[in-house]
Structure formats: C-alpha cells, structure tokens
Design a protein around this motif. Structure first.
Motif, mmCIF file in Angstrom:
data_model
loop_
_atom_site.group_PDB
_atom_site.id
_atom_site.type_symbol
_atom_site.label_atom_id
_atom_site.label_comp_id
_atom_site.label_asym_id
_atom_site.label_seq_id
_atom_site.Cartn_x
_atom_site.Cartn_y
_atom_site.Cartn_z
ATOM 1 N N GLU A 85 0.827 -1.206 0.000
ATOM 2 C CA GLU A 85 0.000 0.000 0.000
ATOM 3 C C GLU A 85 0.861 1.257 0.000
ATOM 4 O OE1 GLU A 85 -3.160 0.195 2.825
ATOM 5 O OE2 GLU A 85 -3.592 -1.959 2.719
ATOM 6 N N GLN A 86 1.953 1.201 0.702
ATOM 7 C CA GLN A 86 2.847 2.358 0.745
ATOM 8 C C GLN A 86 3.473 2.599 -0.634
ATOM 9 O OE1 GLN A 86 5.511 2.382 4.249
ATOM 10 N NE2 GLN A 86 4.334 0.636 5.016
ATOM 11 N N VAL A 87 3.863 1.513 -1.304
ATOM 12 C CA VAL A 87 4.449 1.646 -2.642
ATOM 13 C C VAL A 87 3.400 2.161 -3.625
ATOM 14 C CG1 VAL A 87 5.481 0.390 -4.577
ATOM 15 C CG2 VAL A 87 6.192 -0.118 -2.230
ATOM 16 N N ALA A 88 2.176 1.679 -3.491
ATOM 17 C CA ALA A 88 1.098 2.134 -4.384
ATOM 18 C C ALA A 88 0.854 3.632 -4.219
ATOM 19 C CB ALA A 88 -0.178 1.347 -4.090
ATOM 20 N N ALA A 89 0.934 4.139 -2.986
ATOM 21 C CA ALA A 89 0.757 5.571 -2.743
ATOM 22 C C ALA A 89 1.886 6.374 -3.384
ATOM 23 C CB ALA A 89 0.707 5.836 -1.236
ATOM 24 N N ALA A 90 3.116 5.854 -3.290
ATOM 25 C CA ALA A 90 4.254 6.530 -3.913
ATOM 26 C C ALA A 90 4.106 6.568 -5.431
ATOM 27 C CB ALA A 90 5.558 5.829 -3.524
ATOM 28 N N ARG A 91 3.639 5.461 -6.022
ATOM 29 C CA ARG A 91 3.479 5.400 -7.482
ATOM 30 C C ARG A 91 2.347 6.304 -7.962
ATOM 31 N NH1 ARG A 91 6.798 5.096 -10.351
ATOM 32 N NH2 ARG A 91 6.034 3.739 -11.993
ATOM 33 N N LYS A 92 1.325 6.458 -7.136
ATOM 34 C CA LYS A 92 0.228 7.335 -7.503
ATOM 35 C C LYS A 92 0.694 8.781 -7.554
ATOM 36 C CE LYS A 92 -4.495 8.614 -6.226
ATOM 37 N NZ LYS A 92 -5.619 8.400 -5.259
ATOM 38 N N ALA A 93 1.563 9.149 -6.617
ATOM 39 C CA ALA A 93 2.080 10.519 -6.591
ATOM 40 C C ALA A 93 3.174 10.732 -7.622
ATOM 41 C CB ALA A 93 2.601 10.839 -5.191
ATOM 42 N N HIS A 94 3.921 9.661 -7.950
ATOM 43 C CA HIS A 94 5.040 9.772 -8.903
ATOM 44 C C HIS A 94 4.976 8.581 -9.859
ATOM 45 C CE1 HIS A 94 7.102 13.071 -6.735
ATOM 46 N NE2 HIS A 94 6.610 12.495 -5.654
ATOM 47 N N PRO A 95 4.179 8.672 -10.893
ATOM 48 C CA PRO A 95 4.000 7.537 -11.809
ATOM 49 C C PRO A 95 5.155 7.314 -12.778
ATOM 50 C CG PRO A 95 2.669 9.408 -12.515
ATOM 51 C CD PRO A 95 3.275 9.800 -11.209
ATOM 52 N N ASP A 96 6.054 8.269 -12.926
ATOM 53 C CA ASP A 96 7.160 8.112 -13.875
ATOM 54 C C ASP A 96 8.181 7.097 -13.357
ATOM 55 O OD1 ASP A 96 5.986 10.014 -15.447
ATOM 56 O OD2 ASP A 96 7.231 11.669 -14.716
ATOM 57 N N GLY A 97 8.916 6.491 -14.311
ATOM 58 C CA GLY A 97 9.987 5.575 -13.953
ATOM 59 C C GLY A 97 9.469 4.247 -13.437
ATOM 60 N N THR A 98 10.390 3.446 -12.884
ATOM 61 C CA THR A 98 10.051 2.133 -12.333
ATOM 62 C C THR A 98 10.631 2.012 -10.927
ATOM 63 O OG1 THR A 98 12.044 1.154 -13.300
ATOM 64 C CG2 THR A 98 10.019 1.018 -14.587
ATOM 65 N N VAL A 99 10.043 1.147 -10.142
ATOM 66 C CA VAL A 99 10.531 0.928 -8.779
ATOM 67 C C VAL A 99 11.813 0.095 -8.839
ATOM 68 C CG1 VAL A 99 10.036 -0.127 -6.546
ATOM 69 C CG2 VAL A 99 8.224 1.054 -7.800
ATOM 70 N N SER A 100 12.896 0.672 -8.371
ATOM 71 C CA SER A 100 14.181 -0.040 -8.378
ATOM 72 C C SER A 100 14.502 -0.643 -7.017
ATOM 73 C CB SER A 100 15.313 0.895 -8.796
ATOM 74 O OG SER A 100 15.404 1.998 -7.913
ATOM 75 N N ALA A 101 13.910 -0.105 -5.951
ATOM 76 C CA ALA A 101 14.139 -0.643 -4.610
ATOM 77 C C ALA A 101 13.151 -0.006 -3.649
ATOM 78 C CB ALA A 101 15.575 -0.379 -4.150
ATOM 79 N N VAL A 102 12.919 -0.700 -2.543
ATOM 80 C CA VAL A 102 12.046 -0.186 -1.487
ATOM 81 C C VAL A 102 12.737 -0.404 -0.145
ATOM 82 C CG1 VAL A 102 9.784 -0.341 -0.367
ATOM 83 C CG2 VAL A 102 9.985 -0.781 -2.835
ATOM 84 N N ARG A 103 12.774 0.632 0.665
ATOM 85 C CA ARG A 103 13.313 0.506 2.015
ATOM 86 C C ARG A 103 12.181 0.768 3.009
ATOM 87 N NH1 ARG A 103 19.545 2.860 2.400
ATOM 88 N NH2 ARG A 103 20.365 1.572 0.702
ATOM 89 N N PRO A 104 11.591 -0.299 3.551
ATOM 90 C CA PRO A 104 10.519 -0.109 4.527
ATOM 91 C C PRO A 104 11.000 0.695 5.738
ATOM 92 C CG PRO A 104 10.636 -2.399 3.801
ATOM 93 C CD PRO A 104 11.859 -1.718 3.280
ATOM 94 N N SER A 105 10.079 1.393 6.375
ATOM 95 C CA SER A 105 10.402 2.207 7.549
ATOM 96 C C SER A 105 11.199 1.393 8.567
ATOM 97 C CB SER A 105 9.105 2.706 8.184
ATOM 98 O OG SER A 105 9.355 3.248 9.461
ATOM 99 N N PRO A 106 12.464 1.773 8.856
ATOM 100 C CA PRO A 106 13.300 0.968 9.751
ATOM 101 C C PRO A 106 13.072 1.243 11.233
ATOM 102 C CG PRO A 106 14.579 2.775 8.856
ATOM 103 C CD PRO A 106 13.205 2.878 8.236
ATOM 104 N N ALA A 107 12.387 2.343 11.544
ATOM 105 C CA ALA A 107 12.131 2.695 12.939
ATOM 106 C C ALA A 107 10.732 3.289 13.041
ATOM 107 C CB ALA A 107 13.178 3.688 13.447
ATOM 108 N N ASP A 108 10.221 3.365 14.253
ATOM 109 C CA ASP A 108 8.845 3.829 14.439
ATOM 110 C C ASP A 108 8.609 5.232 13.898
ATOM 111 O OD1 ASP A 108 8.207 1.441 15.607
ATOM 112 O OD2 ASP A 108 8.455 2.165 17.674
ATOM 113 N N ASP A 109 9.639 6.088 13.978
ATOM 114 C CA ASP A 109 9.457 7.485 13.569
ATOM 115 C C ASP A 109 10.101 7.808 12.231
ATOM 116 O OD1 ASP A 109 12.061 7.221 14.396
ATOM 117 O OD2 ASP A 109 12.130 9.140 15.453
#
Length: 467
Positions: A85-109
């Motif tokens: 869902e987080q990646v889908a939100a990013a793609r909706k805001a920035h549809p150009d290009g392709t996803v090359s990597a994802v770094r999930p939130s590493p800490a609570d904040d």
C-alpha cells in the motif's frame, strides 16, 4: 709545610662517557627529512582540499537529518500499513519511472523510501526517493538519492565534492593522489619525530620555529594512526590503486560475495539491479516477499530489490552499516515466495569484511556520531599540520631566501644493504599505488638532474677561479 689533601676515588674526575655509536639507520634520517619536506610542500594543497571536504562530509550526516527532517521522520502511529500500500501511494504521486528498490520504515518514527529509476531529470546513477508515511501512506516528499547509504542532495553534493571536486572521473585523481601520499608523509614525520632527541621534542618553553616544529611533531604523532587508516581505506575505492586491490582480493578468493538472484544459484551472482515492473509487484507481491525475508531473520533496516527480469528473483538485503553491521541477504522466488538463496555476512571472506568495516569507518557510518566527530578531529588535525608545515617553511628562510631547501645527496649516505631493499620495496609499492610511484620517480629524476647541473656549474666555477 702544608700537605695537599689527597683526592679520593669518589672525587676524582670521571672520564667522559663515549659518544653513542650511530645507528645503522641514522643515514636514513636526511633522506626521510628531504622526502617529508618536499612531499609535504607539493602534496599539501591536495591534502588540504581533501581534509576540508572530508570535514564537511563528516558533518553532513547530522546536517542531512536537520535539513530533510520533514521527509525522513514521521509522527509515530499505531500500526504500519502493508508495504504494498505504501508503494502504491508513492506510485500514484510519482508515476514516472520504475521501482528499483524499497526501504521499509526501519524505525517507528522514520518514513518508508520508494526508489524510482528512469525518472526524467534524475541521473543514471541516482534514483528518486519518494518518502511515504508508513502509518497513513501520505507522501511526504521526493528527493534525489545516491549510493548504498541513501545520501540525499546535500550529502551527495558534499560527497562528490570530496571524491572528485565535481570534475568526474578525472577529478578522482586528486583524491587518489592525496590518499597515496598521506601515509608516506605521516610515516616520514613519525620517523623524524622518533629520531629527534627527547629534549628537542619539547614544546613548553620554546619559541619561534622550534615551537612550531614541536607542535607540528606532537600533533602529527598523535594523529598518525588515523592518517594511515584514512590513506589505506581511501585507496580501496580509488581508480588505479583500488583496481589493484580488487584484483588482489579476487586472486586470493576474498572478493565481496553477493546472493544469487536466480533459483538454486551460487553466491557468485550480481543480484537484481533494477525492477522490471513499474510498481515493483511481481508474482506473490511485496508483502509476502518481505515476510519470507523476515522468516530468515533479516531484520530492519532492509532493502527490497525487484527482479531484474523474468528469470530473476527478488533480493532482500539488510543495509545497516553501523556497528554491529547487518549485511545478510536473501533471494526469493517471485512466483512462489520461497527463499532460494541466503548469504550471511558472517560467511564473508575476512578481507571482504575488513573492506566493508574500513569503508564504513572511513565514511563515518560504523560508529555513528562518535565516528563522525573522530573524523572531524582528524581532518582538523591535518589542516593544522599543513598550516604549521608551511609556517615552518617560512621560518626556515634566511634573509631574502624563502624556505631554505633541504640539501641534496642524502641517498648517497645510505649503505647499499639498506638502500637496495628500500628501492625494491618502493618499486613494488609504486606499481600497486601508481599515483605514489609515478610522482616519486619523477621527483627523483628531476632531483638528480638538478643536482648534476648544480655540480657541473660548481666545477666550472672552481675551474675559472683556479685559472
């Protein structure tokens, strides 16, 4: 008649102690002094630039947290949303290009980073990092990112300034030249300091050039180990010396391994470098891929790299470069979600581990803020030493002579049994570190030629005077 008192044995004048015999290494001191003087004189400007830019880079980690706080940090919520869902939100805001990597939130904040490649206006070696709130999927911003440490624009600019002065590959030669000579100058300074009599090392109660020399030597000796380390680690990713080091590691079987991105592969593959799908979703999807990696013990922070092509697997790798390092990685079949290969950092060859630790210590990541403060102190020490070195050069002058040079001919005083092995060692070092060997050879040739010219002029002058 008075009788002269007899002189007791204890009162008799003692014979002067024999002068200590000079060490067989003593003839090396003038040679080291000449090398240290001229190398410092001509290499110091390059070292000054490297030290100043290195000081800025060490401070850039903390500056980055302040400048990009809105993108990097988020209010702590209750439950993080699925990564898909987080990646889908990013793609909706920035549809150009392709996803090359994802770094999930590493800490609570901290926010999640979705890296996009092929975005217009973003360089080939850079990605566009989209920052997503893991609790609400709100896109908090997008910034250009570079490198495995996730450097954002401020740190990227300073990093490139330190590495190549924004001059590209040719600019990298300056930093390699500085790193090649730093350990030579530092080592020569230590030898000179140790060879001086203890009384001449004192700073208290001295003035003028002797005080500057004492301060220069004291600061240099204390910082020497740090300079050796910076020089050695800086050369590991330089253009020419770095290539030789990589070749040596490969020949010894100590190159850095990588998890195989194809099912059933060995640890010799290069992994998936870029996503082939626009949103990074293949087969079972990102959520199950991340869950499979978690089952193998890959804790945060991690980076998910989508398959490079139809025959490749997802690669999930830990990206913690601070102590203790987390560098485990796993390849996961996108069709089934099964783990096909796992590579543990504990299984890395020793030289690969040392290289990883050395680079991270050099860049200020390994021990966080303490590491960065230590690097800043080293950079300040080097700047101070360079300033004091040029001041000594000025103070060395007499009358109108600015900076009397060190006399030539020092190498002629070195015994052959020392000189021959020394030349052999220098030749080998010069081969593996060409930006040390080539300038040193040029210096020797020029010095010999100038010495011969001076010698012949002196003979002609003596001949005319005799006539």
């Amino acid at each position: 008649m008075s009788i002269a008192p007899s002189t007791s044995t204890d009162e008799a004048p003692k014979a002067a102690a024999p002068a200590p015999s000079p060490s067989r290494w003593a003839p090396l001191r003038p040679l080291v002094l000449r090398l240290h003087f001229y190398a410092g004189l001509f290499v110091a400007p390059f070292l000054l630039v490297a030290a100043t830019t290195g000081l800025l880079y060490a401070a850039s980690f903390q500056a980055e947290k302040i400048v990009y706080a809105d993108e990097m940090t988020v209010p702590v919520g209750d439950t993080k949303l699925p990564i898909s869902e987080q990646v889908a939100a990013a793609r909706k805001a920035h549809p150009d290009g392709t996803v090359s990597a994802v770094r999930p939130s590493p800490a609570d904040d901290e926010s999640t980073r979705v890296m996009l490649s092929g975005v217009k206006g973003v360089g080939d070696t850079h990605t566009l990092a989209v920052f997503v709130d893991p609790y609400t999927a709100e896109v908090r911003g997008a910034l250009e990112q570079y490198g495995s440490t996730g450097a954002l624009p401020l740190r990227t600019w300073i990093d490139e300034f330190h590495r190549d002065l924004h001059l590209g590959e040719n600019g990298r030669l300056y930093s390699e030249f500085a790193a090649s000579w730093l350990w030579v100058i530092a080592g020569g300074g230590v030898v000179l300091w140790l060879s001086r009599r203890r009384a001449l090392r004192k700073v208290r109660g001295t003035s003028g050039r002797r005080r500057t020399l004492g301060l220069h030597g004291t600061v240099g000796v204390w910082a020497a180990i740090g300079f050796f380390f910076l020089s050695a680690t800086g050369l590991t990713w330089s253009t020419y010396a770095g290539a030789n080091i990589d070749e040596l590691r490969t020949s010894l079987g100590h190159s850095t391994p990588s998890v195989s991105a194809s099912a059933g592969g060995d640890h010799g593959g290069h992994g998936a470098a870029a996503g082939s799908g626009g949103n990074g979703e293949h087969g079972v999807g990102l959520d199950k891929i991340l869950a499979a990696a978690r089952s193998e013990g890959l804790g945060d922070p991690v980076e998910i790299v989508p398959p490079a092509d139809a025959s490749s697997a997802y690669v999930v790798k830990q990206v913690q470069r601070s102590w203790p390092e987390k560098q485990d990685s796993a390849a996961i079949d996108p069709a089934t979600g099964e783990v096909t290969d796992v590579l543990r950092f504990d299984d890395y060859p020793m030289l690969a581990k040392l290289t990883r630790w050395g680079i991270d210590l050099h860049t200020g990541i390994l021990f966080g803020l303490a590491n960065q403060i230590a690097l800043m102190l080293l950079a300040l020490s080097l700047i101070l030493l360079i300033v004091m070195g040029y001041r000594m050069w000025w103070q060395r002058g007499r009358g109108s002579a600015f900076g009397r040079p060190i006399p030539r001919g020092a190498w002629q005083q070195v015994p052959p049994q020392i000189l021959v092995p020394l030349v052999a060692v220098i030749a080998v070092l010069g081969y593996f570190v060409p930006l040390l060997g080539i300038p040193l050879a040029a210096f020797i040739v020029v010095d010999v030629v100038l010495g011969e010219i001076t010698h012949r002029r002196g003979r002609r002058t003596q001949g005319k005077a005799a006539a």
